[in-house]
Design a protein around this motif. Structure first.
Motif, PDB file in Angstrom:
ATOM      1  N   ILE A 265       0.730  -1.049  -0.109  1.00 37.57           N
ATOM      2  CA  ILE A 265       0.097   0.050  -0.013  1.00 37.57           C
ATOM      3  C   ILE A 265       0.924   1.281  -0.061  1.00 37.57           C
ATOM      4  N   ASP A 266       1.854   1.353   0.802  1.00 33.88           N
ATOM      5  CA  ASP A 266       2.844   2.563   1.113  1.00 33.88           C
ATOM      6  C   ASP A 266       3.468   2.810  -0.489  1.00 33.88           C
ATOM      7  N   LYS A 267       3.862   1.679  -1.214  1.00 37.33           N
ATOM      8  CA  LYS A 267       4.760   1.833  -2.519  1.00 37.33           C
ATOM      9  C   LYS A 267       3.869   2.103  -3.491  1.00 37.33           C
ATOM     10  N   ASN A 268       2.469   1.671  -3.486  1.00 36.27           N
ATOM     11  CA  ASN A 268       1.781   1.833  -4.831  1.00 36.27           C
ATOM     12  C   ASN A 268       0.594   2.718  -4.740  1.00 36.27           C
ATOM     13  N   ILE A 269       0.195   3.387  -3.667  1.00 31.88           N
ATOM     14  CA  ILE A 269      -0.954   4.388  -3.489  1.00 31.88           C
ATOM     15  C   ILE A 269      -0.374   5.521  -2.807  1.00 31.88           C
ATOM     16  N   LYS A 270       0.106   6.540  -3.686  1.00 31.68           N
ATOM     17  CA  LYS A 270       0.570   7.702  -3.450  1.00 31.68           C
ATOM     18  C   LYS A 270      -0.398   8.866  -2.723  1.00 31.68           C
TER      19      LYS A 270
END
Length: 454
Positions: A265-270
């Motif tokens: 989630i942290d890497k893909n949803i900015k």
């Protein structure tokens, strides 16, 4: 014994890096005596190390000194009906498996199974307390054998010297290098476990009921939703233990899948709004899964213990801990959730794993017990790490210290001397004086503890 020069050692999750002048792995008591007494080959400070699972930076000085890796001394020596004696490097999960084969179990089934028995005998650990029980493993240690800072072999027992044993259980390797530990155990008893998802208000309301009914209470805190999942455990002597897979699913999730999920989630949803919604949805599903699937009337107590991998990479599970008096805890819990929400609004950072906590009985068996003055309840923020997490912990330490919290030297990173003095007061002075008597030349004292004890 294996001796290495000028090595670089990382803690289990890679957070902390150490550069001892010498790293040595003793295989016998004679090796330990040689290490302690030979100040030329093995420079000061001499610090024992096990699995290096401490979340605080306390396994030796930044440069120099000797790190004594005790994991090679890992034999289980002998059993009685209610005790077991092991070498210093035996891990807790190794011990639990051996006990299970003999129809026995430890009194405390803490999650981190990689920790070695010598570390647990003289450092703080945690688990929710059963009625009339303790939450720290060291409180069940009945005897230790160790090499003093002068190179002498000494045995200390609870029966012969309870006051000295009380100090030694909080000695963190500063009084000597342990090579043998005796621990109380008990017959294996099936464990009933249930989870309930509650609002903060209902947690406050039902907690006295849980205590009155004799449950050991652990809880997962979701501060941004202002909810908790309560884990209730209770001995079930009427049934034979059978289930272990419910614990296995839980352990695998916390060890790997929960960190992997939040990292994705942290890497893909900015986008901040959608990021928080995705995380909230993930945690909602997690709460439902715990309530519906992690439940049993006859589980194996040993199965709670988790074997965390060395070098877990990105999917690491980091935490810190402070304990508070039970009497005012629920107000502090409300304030903690507000603190997390306000911190995110101000900095953009939120802890990406649920916090956890334990209800722990009063315990004066160890001098630096975090429930010395009465029953306590903890708040342990958790995360997959990073610089923003470390900045959060500095602010969290201030939050807890201002509210009279008690930290753990080995599980609360970034403590200051003022925080430690405020928490332990005269106990810190008592410990410092006794340590100086035992080790007048500071053979075992590193800079981490020198700062607190000076």
């Amino acid at each position: 014994m294996d001796i290495q020069q000028d090595v670089t050692i990382k803690s289990w999750d890679g957070t902390w890096t150490y550069h001892p002048r010498v790293k040595v792995s003793p295989e016998s008591v004679e090796d330990i005596i040689e290490i302690v007494t030979d100040t030329v080959r093995f420079p000061t400070p001499v610090r024992p190390a096990g699995s290096m699972h401490s979340t605080a930076r306390m396994n030796g000085d930044d440069q120099g000194g000797t790190m004594v890796d005790m994991k090679a001394m890992n034999r289980i020596l002998h059993f009685t009906d209610d005790t077991v004696t092991v070498e210093a490097g035996v891990s807790y999960i190794q011990l639990a498996q051996a006990l299970r084969e003999r129809g026995l179990q430890p009194h405390v089934t803490t999650e981190i199974g990689n920790t070695t028995l010598a570390a647990m005998a003289c450092a703080a650990t945690k688990d929710s307390s059963f009625p009339s029980g303790f939450g720290q493993i060291s409180s069940y240690v009945t005897a230790v054998r160790f090499v003093t800072p002068h190179g002498d072999i000494r045995e200390l027992t609870e029966a012969n010297n309870p006051k000295e044993m009380q100090i030694f259980r909080s000695s963190y390797g500063l009084f000597g290098i342990i090579f043998e530990v005796s621990l109380k155990v008990r017959p294996t008893t099936a464990l009933s476990v249930r989870h309930y998802s509650l609002s903060l208000e209902n947690f406050r309301k039902f907690f006295p009921v849980y205590k009155a009914r004799g449950y050991a209470v652990m809880y997962y805190i979701f501060p941004y939703a202002k909810r908790v999942v309560v884990e209730l455990r209770k001995d079930n002597p009427e049934a034979a233990p059978k289930s272990k897979y419910r614990w296995a699913y839980r352990n695998r999730f916390w060890r790997k899948y929960a960190p992997a999920g939040v990292i994705w989630i942290d890497k893909n949803i900015k986008n901040r709004k959608w990021h928080d919604r995705a995380q909230d949805s993930f945690f909602y599903l997690l709460r439902q899964a715990m309530v519906w699937f992690v439940r049993s009337e006859r589980s194996w107590p040993h199965a709670q213990i988790i074997n965390y991998p060395r070098n877990p990479g990105d999917t690491k599970y980091l935490f810190s801990m402070w304990s508070f008096r039970e009497g005012g805890f629920f107000d502090i819990l409300d304030e903690y959730c507000d603190f997390c929400i306000a911190y995110e609004a101000h900095t953009g950072f939120r802890c990406n794993l649920p916090s956890v906590g334990y209800a722990i009985c009063r315990d004066v068996e160890a001098l630096f017990s975090y429930t010395w003055e009465g029953p306590g309840m903890s708040i342990d923020p958790a995360s997959t790490g990073g610089p923003e997490w470390e900045e959060f912990l500095h602010a969290y330490n201030d939050f807890c210290s201002e509210r009279g919290g008690t930290p753990l030297f080995n599980q609360t990173p970034f403590l200051t001397r003022d925080m430690v003095r405020r928490a332990f007061g005269a106990r810190l002075q008592q410990f410092a004086a006794r340590r100086k008597e035992v080790d007048p030349h500071d053979r075992l004292l590193d800079n981490y503890f020198r700062e607190f004890l000076s």
